[in-house]
Enzyme design. Structure first.
Site, PDB file in Angstrom:
ATOM      1  NE  ARG A  62     -14.676   0.599   5.516  1.00 32.04           N
ATOM      2  CZ  ARG A  62     -14.852   1.899   5.253  1.00 32.04           C
ATOM      3  NH1 ARG A  62     -13.987   2.565   4.537  1.00 32.04           N
ATOM      4  NH2 ARG A  62     -15.892   2.534   5.724  1.00 32.04           N
ATOM      5  CD  GLU A  92     -10.270   2.404   6.327  1.00 35.73           C
ATOM      6  OE1 GLU A  92     -10.451   3.377   7.064  1.00 35.73           O
ATOM      7  OE2 GLU A  92     -11.100   1.482   6.176  1.00 35.73           O
ATOM      8  CB  SER A 131       3.412 -12.436  -9.389  1.00 35.26           C
ATOM      9  OG  SER A 131       2.739 -12.406 -10.631  1.00 35.26           O
TER      10      SER A 131
END
Length: 146
Positions: free
Chosen positions: A87, A90, A113
């Site tokens: 996920r 995604e 960073s």
């Protein structure tokens, strides 16, 4: 993704002791997410942190050396198959460029960073279903001109 043997041992000891990462946070004085990162060998502990962890988990002192070694970081060049980890992959596929644009609009040309970075996970109770709240905070690093 294969789970390192030390990770399996640490997780088994944590489960056997019925400890949460939040419990270990109190022992080590480090954030629960960082401690989980250490378990998965994506971070290295100081010798003192490793000793405290090994003692809390009831493990042999031989684990101290491995916990203090510099790890090889990252999942590798594959698309993650674990549904929760996927996920995040995604999310970056869908929202990666929009997030980049908004960050650059606010800060300029640069990056966030992942070294000077914190990550917190909170549970938000919601009558429609509890929600996962993830708070990432990384130092902005502008690209240099030379």
């Amino acid at each position: 993704m294969s789970i390192p043997e030390i990770t399996q041992k640490l997780l088994a000891a944590k489960q056997e002791k019925k400890l949460s990462f939040a419990d270990l946070e109190k022992v080590l004085g480090r954030d629960e997410v960082w401690i989980a990162t250490l378990f998965y060998r994506q971070a290295s502990a100081s010798e003192e942190e490793a000793k405290l962890l090994v003692e809390a988990l009831g493990l042999d002192a031989t684990y101290i050396k491995e916990l203090t070694e510099y790890p090889v970081k990252g999942l590798g060049p594959v698309v993650p198959t674990d549904p929760l980890i996927y996920r995040f992959y995604e999310i970056m596929q869908v929202y990666g460029f929009p997030i980049k644009e908004v960050i650059q609009e606010k800060f300029g040309d640069g990056i966030m960073s992942a070294i000077d970075f914190t990550l917190d996970i909170e549970k938000e109770e919601d009558p429609k279903g509890d929600r996962v709240k993830i708070i990432m905070s990384g130092k902005f690093l502008p690209y240099k001109k030379w």
